[in-house]
Motif scaffolding. Structure first.
Motif, PDB file in Angstrom:
ATOM      1  N   ILE A 186      49.274  21.625  -7.324  1.00 13.93           N
ATOM      2  CA  ILE A 186      48.499  22.634  -7.979  1.00 13.93           C
ATOM      3  C   ILE A 186      49.275  23.076  -9.164  1.00 13.93           C
ATOM      4  CG2 ILE A 186      47.527  25.011  -7.772  1.00 13.93           C
ATOM      5  CD1 ILE A 186      47.223  24.285  -4.757  1.00 13.93           C
ATOM      6  N   VAL A 187      50.442  23.447  -9.098  1.00 11.78           N
ATOM      7  CA  VAL A 187      51.328  23.943 -10.355  1.00 11.78           C
ATOM      8  C   VAL A 187      51.167  22.949 -11.236  1.00 11.78           C
ATOM      9  CG1 VAL A 187      53.357  24.162 -11.264  1.00 11.78           C
ATOM     10  CG2 VAL A 187      53.111  25.048  -8.980  1.00 11.78           C
ATOM     11  N   VAL A 242      47.542  23.296 -12.898  1.00  6.84           N
ATOM     12  CA  VAL A 242      47.485  24.636 -13.724  1.00  6.84           C
ATOM     13  C   VAL A 242      48.020  24.413 -15.017  1.00  6.84           C
ATOM     14  CG1 VAL A 242      48.246  27.115 -13.796  1.00  6.84           C
ATOM     15  CG2 VAL A 242      47.252  26.381 -11.613  1.00  6.84           C
ATOM     16  N   ILE A 283      45.639  22.537 -16.895  1.00  7.52           N
ATOM     17  CA  ILE A 283      44.452  22.898 -17.451  1.00  7.52           C
ATOM     18  C   ILE A 283      44.814  24.261 -18.440  1.00  7.52           C
ATOM     19  CG2 ILE A 283      42.662  24.737 -16.576  1.00  7.52           C
ATOM     20  CD1 ILE A 283      42.798  23.573 -13.829  1.00  7.52           C
ATOM     21  N   TYR A 284      45.862  25.018 -18.368  1.00  5.40           N
ATOM     22  CA  TYR A 284      46.266  25.990 -19.009  1.00  5.40           C
ATOM     23  C   TYR A 284      46.571  25.150 -20.535  1.00  5.40           C
ATOM     24  CZ  TYR A 284      48.713  29.440 -21.868  1.00  5.40           C
ATOM     25  OH  TYR A 284      49.010  30.468 -22.504  1.00  5.40           O
ATOM     26  N   ASN A 297      43.419  24.014 -22.483  1.00  9.13           N
ATOM     27  CA  ASN A 297      42.483  24.909 -22.890  1.00  9.13           C
ATOM     28  C   ASN A 297      43.194  25.864 -23.823  1.00  9.13           C
ATOM     29  OD1 ASN A 297      40.033  24.659 -21.268  1.00  9.13           O
ATOM     30  ND2 ASN A 297      41.274  24.434 -19.906  1.00  9.13           N
ATOM     31  N   ASN A 298      44.587  25.909 -24.061  1.00  7.39           N
ATOM     32  CA  ASN A 298      45.444  26.902 -24.841  1.00  7.39           C
ATOM     33  C   ASN A 298      46.009  26.201 -25.663  1.00  7.39           C
ATOM     34  OD1 ASN A 298      44.297  29.412 -23.525  1.00  7.39           O
ATOM     35  ND2 ASN A 298      45.002  28.174 -21.889  1.00  7.39           N
ATOM     36  N   LEU A 318      46.688  16.874 -26.218  1.00  4.46           N
ATOM     37  CA  LEU A 318      46.499  17.148 -24.740  1.00  4.46           C
ATOM     38  C   LEU A 318      45.091  17.372 -24.443  1.00  4.46           C
ATOM     39  CD1 LEU A 318      49.237  20.164 -24.447  1.00  4.46           C
ATOM     40  CD2 LEU A 318      49.312  17.909 -23.468  1.00  4.46           C
ATOM     41  N   THR A 319      44.608  16.221 -24.125  1.00  6.18           N
ATOM     42  CA  THR A 319      43.119  16.129 -23.771  1.00  6.18           C
ATOM     43  C   THR A 319      43.344  15.752 -22.149  1.00  6.18           C
ATOM     44  OG1 THR A 319      42.791  13.815 -24.154  1.00  6.18           O
ATOM     45  CG2 THR A 319      42.302  15.356 -25.941  1.00  6.18           C
TER      46      THR A 319
END
Ligand SMILES: Nc1ncnc2c1ncn2[C@@H]1O[C@H](COP(=O)(O)OP(=O)(O)O)[C@@H](O)[C@H]1O
Ligand SMILES: [Mg+2]
Lengths: 240, 370, 339
Positions: free
Chosen positions: A17-18, A21, A24-25, A28-29, A39-40
């Motif tokens: 999960i780390v 995350v 995802i982070y 998206n940022n 980073l796609t």
């Protein structure tokens, strides 16, 4: 039971999960357009898939061959050959992984398969050495009492020598994983893909976010694999 | 039962044979002890019997059958084997260790379980406590017991034991020896027992085979060996104080009835009666027992001066050690020296007081002998 | 025990919350504006890529694969897309192309291996690639101490045309001479150095750096030999590392002089997004900005332009009739099977 579940499943799950995350982070940022392009989800998943394939294929091969050859060399008739091989292996281990990769590139060309092959050869070394050392370090008196009680060579190997060598073999496999995960990031230099693609591309345009993401995911992969194997070891080896 | 016929063993690359022209016969139910200085070929001789080493020349018969023509695996499954290093498998529990041979023989599980329990009990390890433990959690003496249990579990008619009690302290060793003899009295195995300790040989053996530089010098009963050593080497080995060595040969219970038996004082005996009994005693003290006739302590003359109570139980001092009646006189002597006392209390199998042996009693035995 | 479980549950909750937060985050504005951002739009996918033969694999180094003035911009401008892109070390794309591992690869226009391996540079008919002429870049203080450096190196730079640089590179890459040997022979032949060196001064030595590939190593040696012949002491720090490493060393003052390419400085060091395809215009802008912002002086630039190039094997290009990048784009998008 709960304790078991917690250690065996929840901790690796936590680490996964780390990783998710982080991905995802960062996806998206992104800090700028270049980072966004690198980073796609597609790129990260592709890098992950390639990296896992690089590691798994080479590790499975290395474990199979390393353990089998280690067992063979530990037979009394081949013991001295084994000692020789052990020395060669120790020297081989000191060759930097990049050099091995470069060597195989000049011999075999480039791409995923060559990278896997180089990683495989590189990871065999600690596994083979530890298998040999683990088996030959089993106390003679233990082997003798087994023999004296009527166990044949094969039974002695499977019931006594391999179980006793198991922790040492596992240590070898864990060493190999650590080496492998680092070396696998170099596969990108010969077109082998993996997280190295992210790291080196990130390096080439100085985008720390990409570098850290690639390196972080590679490290997480290694940590998870190492943790799971460590847990298996603890579960199997109850006698120390 | 076991017969070695002109057996020679020469290891490759060694100039002189490790064992040369050895003839030895061990009768069924006998304990034959191989004794001699280190490197004389005892272990080699023993290992030829289960074919860990193959003889260079000569023949070996087991129950009249040529052992060298048998399948070595089957041969070994029927010979119990205990080595000095014990060689317990560290990755297996005690239970799994003891069940090694039954598992090799593919016994049904319940039979194996029953037998493992029985063997562990026999060697004095409570199965409930020790079954699931690993060897690393055991003391040296306990490991030796497991080693013996493991060798005996499938009831092999023959046992080979190479210095099985070599790796423990002298007190534990004496205890293990005594227990082993007690077990052997019941199971009557044919045993080849290797030791370099002549005292152990005299104590354990029905016969003793003295070896030197690969050759058998003398094979005789302990008594004969002591009274008629074949040559200077054997005489030297058994030593000058042979009469003291005889103490190894005699069990305490054999003399217990003859010695002046001091009656113990029950713990509720009134003080005056205790005083009287002490005065009658030749060690100027009296053993105190409880209602179950178990050892409680001892009262000496000096203890009475303290005036701490009315009955024997109030005055007695704890006794630090005792011996069982199946121990040898030598064991009794060791304990006396250990405690620094001139007496030792003897208990029977059920831990009940059986008598007291004094230094004087031992002297009498030795004197009689001469 | 209970504490441990509570801790685990707390962490899990935090993680889930974190993930939701991360998903919910709006992408940066800059990204939204970026026309090349595949996250928002996938312009290339709109054209039916179904016909692209999977054999059309492109070998590139990492930097080119991602930079605006690299592959993303190229496919945008020419309107095509390879079936797959394989990233690898800069130096091995030539070998990969020669050995048939890939049909198309990216390289540098002046690399000696292009001729030696019978490869061909496709013509950049839409003039996508920026210009990469090369200049010795010197720290202002160094130049103040040794103003003659400009007089020494300017004629040398002027003499380095594309054929010359290619041939020097080939001597190192293919014929396996050392960069210093190649540099010395060429300087001698051109008369820049001779048998009569000036006395070595005892001033502060000039630290000469370079990146770690052939052309840079040779250029570095050329600078060192020329300076020393004229009595300027030097320290050889050639082969220091990648672009970034050498540049940062110079900005810190650890390196006094190295050869840099105008296009690289424009995009990488000065942060321009748009490439410039006119050599003089690019040089003027870079020289002015770098002096102003970093105190770095750009001496005269070389005629050779070591720009990116898209290469194929000569034989394949002939067979498919491809001479320009447009031809290649056309072939790929119209479903021609890869060689
Ligand atoms: N496996 C072997 N290889 C060569 N020599 C051996 C081997 N085992 C024992 N020996 C030699 O045989 C002789 C007798 O050894 P051993 O039977 O172990 O003696 P003991 O048990 O009486 O101390 C010794 O000299 C020893 O060095
Ligand atoms: Mg021995």
């Amino acid at each position: 039971m709960l304790q078991n579940l917690y250690k065996l499943v929840l901790v690796p799950l936590f680490l996964v999960i780390v990783g998710v995350v982080i991905v995802i982070y960062t996806v998206n940022n992104p800090t700028d357009g270049l980072v966004a392009r690198m980073l796609t989800y597609d790129n990260v998943i592709r890098a992950l898939r390639e990296h896992l394939m690089l590691m798994l294929v080479s590790m499975i091969g290395a474990i199979t061959v390393g353990v089998l050859v280690g067992i063979m060399l530990s037979r009394p008739s081949l013991y001295y050959l084994g000692r020789g091989v052990e020395n060669v292996v120790n020297v081989g281990q000191t060759i930097p992984s990049l050099a091995i990769l470069a060597l195989f590139f000049t011999w075999l060309g480039l791409g995923f398969r060559v990278a896997v092959f180089a990683l495989f050869l590189y990871s065999i070394l600690p596994i083979l050495r530890n298998t040999f050392a683990g088996i030959t370090s089993v106390d003679d008196s233990i082997i003798e009492s087994a023999k004296g009680m009527g166990l044949n060579q094969f039974r002695i190997l499977t019931r006594i020598e391999l179980p006793l060598a198991f922790p040492i073999i596992i240590a070898g496999i864990r060493t190999a994983i650590v080496i492998n995960v680092g070396a696998a990031t170099l596969a990108t230099f010969i077109g082998g893909g993996g997280f190295g693609d992210l790291i080196v591309t990130g390096l080439s345009v100085r985008r720390d976010m990409v570098i850290v993401t690639g390196a972080g995911l590679a490290a997480l992969t290694a940590i998870i694999l190492d943790y799971v194997i460590g847990q298996i070891e603890i579960r199997v080896v109850k006698w120390t | 039962m076991i017969k070695l016929d002109n057996v020679t063993k020469k290891f490759p690359g060694m100039k002189i044979p490790a064992v040369k022209d050895l003839n030895l016969e061990v009768k069924e139910g006998d304990v034959c002890v191989l004794v001699g200085p280190s490197g004389c070929g005892k272990t080699t001789t023993m290992k030829m019997i289960n074919r860990i080493h193959e003889p260079t020349e000569g023949k070996i018969y087991i129950k009249g059958e040529d052992a060298l023509k048998m399948n070595p695996i089957n041969l070994r499954l029927d010979i119990g084997y205990v080595i000095q290093e014990i060689g317990l498998f560290p990755h297996m529990t005690i239970e799994e260790n003891v069940a090694t041979v039954p598992n090799e023989k593919k016994w049904p599980k319940d039979k194996t379980d029953k037998k493992v329990d029985e063997m562990m009990t026999l060697v004095g390890l409570d199965p409930k406590i020790y079954r699931k433990r690993y060897p690393s959690a055991l003391s040296g003496g306990q490991r030796q017991r497991v080693g013996v249990a493991r060798a005996m579990v499938s009831d092999p008619p023959i046992m080979l034991m190479d210095e099985p009690f070599g790796a423990v302290d002298p007190i534990t060793r004496a205890r293990l020896q005594n227990e082993f003899l007690r077990i052997q009295e019941r199971i009557e195995k044919t045993i080849v027992f290797v030791t370099h300790d002549i005292d152990e040989a005299i104590k354990m053996g029905d016969t003793i085979a003295v070896m030197r530089e690969g050759k058998l010098i003398q094979h005789a009963t302990p008594g004969d060996l002591l009274s008629a050593p074949a040559d200077d080497f054997v005489a030297d080995l058994v030593g000058r104080n042979r009469s003291i060595k005889r103490l190894h040969l005699i069990r305490i219970r054999e003399i217990l009835d003859d010695v002046n038996r001091i009656k113990p004082a029950p713990e509720d005996m009134p003080l005056d009666d205790v005083k009287k009994r002490i005065e009658d005693s030749d060690i100027r003290s009296v053993i105190v027992v409880d209602r179950d006739n178990k050892l409680k302590g001892i009262i000496g003359v000096n203890d009475l001066k303290r005036k701490t109570g009315e009955v024997a139980g109030d005055y007695c001092q704890k006794i630090s050690d005792s011996v069982t009646d199946d121990a040898t006189l030598n064991d009794a002597l060791s304990v006396m020296l250990e405690m620094g006392e001139g007496y030792v209390a003897v208990v029977n199998e059920d831990d009940q007081y059986a008598g007291t042996i004094t230094l004087g009693d031992l002297l009498n035995v030795v004197k009689e002998d001469n | 025990m209970i504490m441990k479980r509570m801790l685990v549950m707390f962490l899990m909750v935090m993680l889930v919350a974190g993930s939701l937060f991360a998903i919910g985050c709006e992408p940066d504005e800059e990204v939204v504006e970026d026309p090349l951002d595949p996250v928002d739009e996938e312009p290339v996918d709109e054209e039916p890529p179904a016909e692209v033969d999977p054999g059309w694999v492109f070998a590139t180094d990492h930097e080119y694969s991602i930079r605006d003035d690299g592959y993303p911009g190229l496919q945008e401008l020419y309107g095509f897309e390879f079936a797959d892109v394989v990233t690898m070390d800069l130096g091995i794309t030539y070998g990969a192309l020669r050995d048939g591992d890939v049909p198309v690869a990216m390289g540098f226009a002046t690399d000696g291996r292009i001729a030696a391996y019978e490869l061909v540079n496709l013509v950049d008919d839409k003039q996508f690639h920026p210009v990469y002429n090369c200049s010795p870049v010197v720290r202002e203080e160094t130049l103040e101490m040794y103003p003659e450096i400009a007089d020494i190196l300017n004629p040398i730079a002027a003499a380095l045309d594309a054929d010359t640089m290619s041939s020097l590179n080939m001597q190192v890459d293919i014929e396996e001479y050392l960069p210093v040997e190649v540099a010395e022979e060429w300087l001698m032949a051109e008369g820049f150095i001779g048998d009569d060196p000036a006395d070595m001064g005892d001033g502060e030595p000039v630290v000469v750096g370079s990146k770690e590939f052939t052309e840079q190593l040779t250029l570095g040696q050329i600078a060192i030999l020329a300076l020393e012949y004229n009595g300027i002491p030097t320290v050889d720090e050639t082969g220091l590392g990648g672009t970034v490493v050498v540049r940062e060393a110079q900005e810190r003052g650890d390196v006094d002089l190295y050869w840099e390419y105008t296009g690289t400085a424009l995009i990488t060091h000065l942060g321009y997004d748009e490439a410039i395809t006119d050599p003089e215009e690019c040089y003027a802008l870079v020289a002015e900005e770098d002096l102003e912002r970093y105190g770095l002086v750009w001496l005269d630039y070389t005629p050779f332009d070591n720009t990116y190039t898209i290469m194929m094997r000569q034989a394949d290009a002939d067979e498919l009739g491809i001479t320009t990048i447009s031809d290649l784009a056309e072939a790929i998008m119209s479903g021609v099977p890869a060689p």
